[in-house]
Design a protein around this motif. Sequence first.
Motif, PDB file in Angstrom:
ATOM      1  N   GLN A 258       4.292  31.567 -44.837  1.00 29.02           N
ATOM      2  CA  GLN A 258       5.669  31.760 -44.384  1.00 29.02           C
ATOM      3  C   GLN A 258       6.597  30.631 -44.847  1.00 29.02           C
ATOM      4  O   GLN A 258       7.757  30.613 -44.498  1.00 29.02           O
ATOM      5  CB  GLN A 258       5.721  31.855 -42.852  1.00 29.02           C
ATOM      6  CG  GLN A 258       5.155  33.149 -42.290  1.00 29.02           C
ATOM      7  CD  GLN A 258       3.647  33.166 -42.293  1.00 29.02           C
ATOM      8  OE1 GLN A 258       3.015  32.130 -42.154  1.00 29.02           O
ATOM      9  NE2 GLN A 258       3.059  34.330 -42.473  1.00 29.02           N
ATOM     10  N   GLY A 259       6.071  29.687 -45.623  1.00 24.57           N
ATOM     11  CA  GLY A 259       6.911  28.617 -46.118  1.00 24.57           C
ATOM     12  C   GLY A 259       6.979  27.426 -45.196  1.00 24.57           C
ATOM     13  O   GLY A 259       7.811  26.552 -45.374  1.00 24.57           O
ATOM     14  N   HIS A 260       6.114  27.356 -44.174  1.00 26.11           N
ATOM     15  CA  HIS A 260       6.061  26.204 -43.289  1.00 26.11           C
ATOM     16  C   HIS A 260       5.056  25.190 -43.829  1.00 26.11           C
ATOM     17  O   HIS A 260       4.113  25.541 -44.524  1.00 26.11           O
ATOM     18  CB  HIS A 260       5.603  26.609 -41.876  1.00 26.11           C
ATOM     19  CG  HIS A 260       6.588  27.460 -41.146  1.00 26.11           C
ATOM     20  ND1 HIS A 260       6.687  28.809 -41.349  1.00 26.11           N
ATOM     21  CD2 HIS A 260       7.521  27.145 -40.216  1.00 26.11           C
ATOM     22  CE1 HIS A 260       7.637  29.302 -40.564  1.00 26.11           C
ATOM     23  NE2 HIS A 260       8.163  28.316 -39.868  1.00 26.11           N
ATOM     24  N   ALA A 261       5.274  23.947 -43.503  1.00 22.27           N
ATOM     25  CA  ALA A 261       4.284  22.911 -43.772  1.00 22.27           C
ATOM     26  C   ALA A 261       4.163  22.066 -42.523  1.00 22.27           C
ATOM     27  O   ALA A 261       5.156  21.764 -41.864  1.00 22.27           O
ATOM     28  CB  ALA A 261       4.699  22.058 -44.964  1.00 22.27           C
ATOM     29  N   THR A 262       2.922  21.691 -42.174  1.00 24.43           N
ATOM     30  CA  THR A 262       2.691  21.003 -40.908  1.00 24.43           C
ATOM     31  C   THR A 262       1.642  19.921 -41.057  1.00 24.43           C
ATOM     32  O   THR A 262       0.641  20.117 -41.741  1.00 24.43           O
ATOM     33  CB  THR A 262       2.212  21.995 -39.828  1.00 24.43           C
ATOM     34  OG1 THR A 262       3.164  23.033 -39.683  1.00 24.43           O
ATOM     35  CG2 THR A 262       2.025  21.300 -38.490  1.00 24.43           C
ATOM     36  N   THR A 263       1.866  18.773 -40.430  1.00 21.89           N
ATOM     37  CA  THR A 263       0.816  17.784 -40.231  1.00 21.89           C
ATOM     38  C   THR A 263       0.729  17.487 -38.745  1.00 21.89           C
ATOM     39  O   THR A 263       1.753  17.345 -38.073  1.00 21.89           O
ATOM     40  CB  THR A 263       1.102  16.460 -40.978  1.00 21.89           C
ATOM     41  OG1 THR A 263       2.325  15.901 -40.512  1.00 21.89           O
ATOM     42  CG2 THR A 263       1.192  16.688 -42.473  1.00 21.89           C
ATOM     43  N   ILE A 264      -0.494  17.431 -38.247  1.00 25.94           N
ATOM     44  CA  ILE A 264      -0.733  17.067 -36.845  1.00 25.94           C
ATOM     45  C   ILE A 264      -1.859  16.052 -36.821  1.00 25.94           C
ATOM     46  O   ILE A 264      -2.921  16.291 -37.378  1.00 25.94           O
ATOM     47  CB  ILE A 264      -1.112  18.293 -35.979  1.00 25.94           C
ATOM     48  CG1 ILE A 264       0.041  19.306 -35.938  1.00 25.94           C
ATOM     49  CG2 ILE A 264      -1.485  17.854 -34.568  1.00 25.94           C
ATOM     50  CD1 ILE A 264      -0.272  20.555 -35.140  1.00 25.94           C
ATOM     51  N   GLN A 265      -1.611  14.897 -36.211  1.00 28.55           N
ATOM     52  CA  GLN A 265      -2.647  13.886 -36.015  1.00 28.55           C
ATOM     53  C   GLN A 265      -2.894  13.755 -34.521  1.00 28.55           C
ATOM     54  O   GLN A 265      -1.940  13.629 -33.752  1.00 28.55           O
ATOM     55  CB  GLN A 265      -2.201  12.523 -36.547  1.00 28.55           C
ATOM     56  CG  GLN A 265      -1.931  12.459 -38.035  1.00 28.55           C
ATOM     57  CD  GLN A 265      -1.436  11.082 -38.443  1.00 28.55           C
ATOM     58  OE1 GLN A 265      -1.193  10.225 -37.600  1.00 28.55           O
ATOM     59  NE2 GLN A 265      -1.275  10.861 -39.723  1.00 28.55           N
ATOM     60  N   ALA A 266      -4.075  13.756 -34.019  1.00 30.01           N
ATOM     61  CA  ALA A 266      -5.313  13.966 -34.722  1.00 30.01           C
ATOM     62  C   ALA A 266      -6.038  15.060 -33.967  1.00 30.01           C
ATOM     63  O   ALA A 266      -5.879  15.204 -32.764  1.00 30.01           O
ATOM     64  CB  ALA A 266      -6.143  12.680 -34.690  1.00 30.01           C
TER      65      ALA A 266
END
Length: 316
Positions: A258-266
Motif C-alpha cells: 500500500q506504499g507504507h513503510a514502517t520501523t518498530i523497535q523492538a
Amino acid sequence: MKYSVFQVSRKGGRDENEDRVAHSYTRETGLFVVADGMGGHPEGEVAAQLAVDSVASMFHRMAQPGLTDPQYFLTQALLSAHHNIIRYSIRKKYEDCPRTTLVAAVVQGAQAYWIHCGDSRLYLTRGKRLISRTRDHSYLEQQNAGVIRTRLVNRNVLFSCLGSPTKPIYDLGGPATLEAGDRMMLCSDGLWDNLDDVRLVQGLSRQAVSKSVPDMVEQALRAGGARSDNVTVIAMEWQSADLAEVARPASQPERSSQGHATTIQAGHVEPGEAEIDEAEIERSIAEINDTIRRSGQNKDASPKTAPQLAASGKEK
C-alpha cells in the motif's frame, strides 16, 4: 514531503528495555511514536509494544496515503491502544493491567500534530528556540506549571497512562506549521530526566539529528549512571513539503504493497482480533478497580499505594 529521521532505544541500567519506538510513513504523511512501559505493573514492555503496534496499524488503515483529519486519527489511535491493552489484560486474567505512556506525532503537508498521555515528551525546536513542549501528566509537572496545588511532589507518580482502569487523560497539540530546519523530537523520560530543556534544545540545534540524538542519548546514560533508565528517542528534521519523498530512517523500514513503510523497535506483539464489546471492557475495568481498591485497603497509604493513585503510579 521531505525530512530526515533518526531513532534509537537503549536499555541503560535496567534489567530490560520497556520502551518502544515506531516510525511509519506514506508519500504524504509521517508518523512518529514513543511508548514507555511502566514498572510496578505486569509486562510494561508488552503494554508499550501493544501501544506502538496499535497506532501503526491504524495509521496503515487510515493513511491512504494521507489522513483526512490528523487529530481525529491521533485520538482514535490512542484510545485503540488503550483498549487493546485492556483486552490483553482480560485475556490474561490479570488483576492489574500492563500500562504505558505514549506520545505520537503526525506530519502532513507542512503541518505537525501530536498527542500524549503520561510523561513521554515531544519537543519542537526552531534554531535555538523551543517552539513547543508537551506537559507531563504528572502531579509535579502540573504543580510546577501552577495548574494544581498539592504537597505531592514525587515525579514518578502519573495521573494518566494507557492501560489504567480509568479512561486516559490526553492532550492534543498542533497544528504547527513547520519551516525548513525545524526539529521535532519524541522521547521517553530517560532522556529528559537527565538532560534539562536547555541542554536538549542546544543539542538539537547544533547538528543533524543523526548526530545530535546519539550524542544526547550517551550524555543521558552517563548522567543516569549504573541505574540509568531506558532512553528512547525519535527525532525528525524538516526539510520541505515540496518533494514527494522521505529520507530513509537510520534503520531500514519494510515497505508494504500500500506504499507504507514502517520501523518498530523492538519486537512485535499482536493486539489480537477477538472482539470484546465496550460493556465487557467496562465490567472488566470495574473488576480491576475493585481488586486494586481492596488491595489498597490492606496497605498503609502512601503516594504510590493509595487506591486513588494505584492506577497511575509509575515506578522507576
